[in-house]
Design a protein around this motif. Structure first.
Motif, PDB file in Angstrom:
ATOM      1  N   CYS A   1       0.844  -1.194   0.000  1.00  0.00           N
ATOM      2  CA  CYS A   1       0.000   0.000   0.000  1.00  0.00           C
ATOM      3  C   CYS A   1       0.881   1.245   0.000  1.00  0.00           C
ATOM      4  CB  CYS A   1      -0.895   0.010   1.239  1.00  0.00           C
ATOM      5  SG  CYS A   1      -1.775   1.584   1.414  1.00  0.00           S
TER       6      CYS A   1
ATOM      7  N   ARG B   1       0.080   4.161   0.692  1.00  0.00           N
ATOM      8  CA  ARG B   1      -0.277   5.096   1.778  1.00  0.00           C
ATOM      9  C   ARG B   1       0.335   4.649   3.101  1.00  0.00           C
ATOM     10  NH1 ARG B   1      -5.905   4.406   0.043  1.00  0.00           N
ATOM     11  NH2 ARG B   1      -6.292   5.926  -1.597  1.00  0.00           N
ATOM     12  N   ASP B   2       0.294   3.344   3.336  1.00  0.00           N
ATOM     13  CA  ASP B   2       0.668   2.839   4.662  1.00  0.00           C
ATOM     14  C   ASP B   2       1.951   2.009   4.674  1.00  0.00           C
ATOM     15  OD1 ASP B   2      -1.730   3.809   6.056  1.00  0.00           O
ATOM     16  OD2 ASP B   2      -2.759   2.446   4.682  1.00  0.00           O
TER      17      ASP B   2
ATOM     18  N   CYS C   1      -6.051  -2.764   1.065  1.00  0.00           N
ATOM     19  CA  CYS C   1      -5.363  -2.463   2.316  1.00  0.00           C
ATOM     20  C   CYS C   1      -6.410  -2.374   3.417  1.00  0.00           C
ATOM     21  CB  CYS C   1      -4.607  -1.141   2.191  1.00  0.00           C
ATOM     22  SG  CYS C   1      -3.845  -0.607   3.736  1.00  0.00           S
TER      23      CYS C   1
ATOM     24  N   LYS D   1      -6.026  -1.228   6.281  1.00  0.00           N
ATOM     25  CA  LYS D   1      -5.847  -0.049   7.131  1.00  0.00           C
ATOM     26  C   LYS D   1      -6.539   1.186   6.547  1.00  0.00           C
ATOM     27  CE  LYS D   1      -2.311   2.284   9.807  1.00  0.00           C
ATOM     28  NZ  LYS D   1      -0.889   2.598   9.915  1.00  0.00           N
ATOM     29  N   CYS D   2      -6.391   1.406   5.224  1.00  0.00           N
ATOM     30  CA  CYS D   2      -6.881   2.677   4.676  1.00  0.00           C
ATOM     31  C   CYS D   2      -8.143   2.533   3.811  1.00  0.00           C
ATOM     32  CB  CYS D   2      -5.775   3.405   3.923  1.00  0.00           C
ATOM     33  SG  CYS D   2      -5.184   2.548   2.464  1.00  0.00           S
TER      34      CYS D   2
HETATM   35 ZN   LIG Z   1      -3.291   1.480   3.139  1.00  0.00          ZN
END
Ligand SMILES: [Zn+2]
Length: 248
Positions: free
Chosen positions: A214, A216-217, A236, A238-239
């Motif tokens: 990912c 972003r993360d 993902c 998480k996001c």
């Molecule tokens: Zn993410």
């Protein structure tokens, strides 16, 4: 499987054949009127979602490349020919694809407003159709060619990642504004994808589809077959937000 932008790009490659006469039509596809295609003028080439349409004065031949379809322009591949069209200026050959004969006027067969790359695409209609399937997983709904014709697995994965929606979300639980943006994102990414094809850079732009991490993360994407179609999702945890009913 080729998605809508790839078919539009293919159509653009084939445009020099428009206006040419078919010298010979051959192949192993059933229900194709090979003999009567001879001497017919190819009047236009259109696309509908993932379908390529060869239009002749009184009929249309529809090609769907399915999962493993191949084509060759002005050359032949060492495979079983499904449909080959020879013109004075060259040839088009299709392999491992689905070919159909359409006798009806195309406007009776296709609702162009469901094709994300067609100028008449109607996002409100797509949204209304999505809301008619509230219990459907969003990752399945985006692949429904009656709702968003042309969207395939790559575009599906990347729009869900861009809009930060988890693929296992239920359509009816996603806020309307988010679903609206998701439909817009399908059009935007399809248009961008077509530009990448034209530039020869397609494949370098995916943020989630077939990607390991990912962006972003910086954690590994989950790769999982989800839903009845069994198509692979990259996402993902998480996001990307999971929208489910509160009672679950
Ligand atoms: Zn993410």
């Amino acid at each position: 499987m080729p998605e809508g932008p790839q078919m539009v790009f293919l159509k653009e490659q084939l445009e020099p054949f428009i206006g040419q006469v078919v010298l010979k039509a051959t192949g192993s596809a059933k229900n194709i009127p090979y003999a009567s295609m001879q001497n017919q003028v190819l009047t236009s080439i259109k696309t509908f979602g993932k379908e390529l349409l060869f239009c002749f004065p009184d009929f249309t031949i529809r090609i769907h490349l399915m999962l493993f379809g191949k084509y060759a322009i002005n050359e032949e591949l060492n495979r079983v020919l499904r449909l080959g069209l020879a013109f004075e200026g060259g040839s088009i050959n299709f392999y491992a694809c689905d070919c159909r004969f359409i006798s009806e006027p195309l406007n009776q067969v296709y609702d162009w407003s469901t094709d994300v790359l067609h100028p008449s695409f109607d996002p409100d209609k797509a949204l209304a159709k999505l809301y008619r399937k509230p219990k459907k997983l969003i990752c399945e709904a985006l692949l429904d060619q009656d709702i968003l014709a042309g969207v395939g697995n790559g575009i599906k994965n990347d729009v869900l990642f861009r809009m930060q929606i988890h693929p296992e979300s239920l359509v009816g639980e996603i806020p309307e504004a988010a679903l609206q943006k998701l439909v817009q994102a399908c059009v935007k990414l399809s248009t961008e994808y077509l530009d990448w094809k034209r530039e020869g850079t397609a494949g370098n732009h995916w943020q989630a589809y077939k990607q390991p991490t990912c962006p972003r993360d910086y954690i590994p994407f989950r790769k999982q077959k989800i839903g009845p179609s069994g198509r692979t999702s990259y996402f993902c945890d998480k996001c990307q937000q999971l929208y489910l009913p509160d009672t679950i």
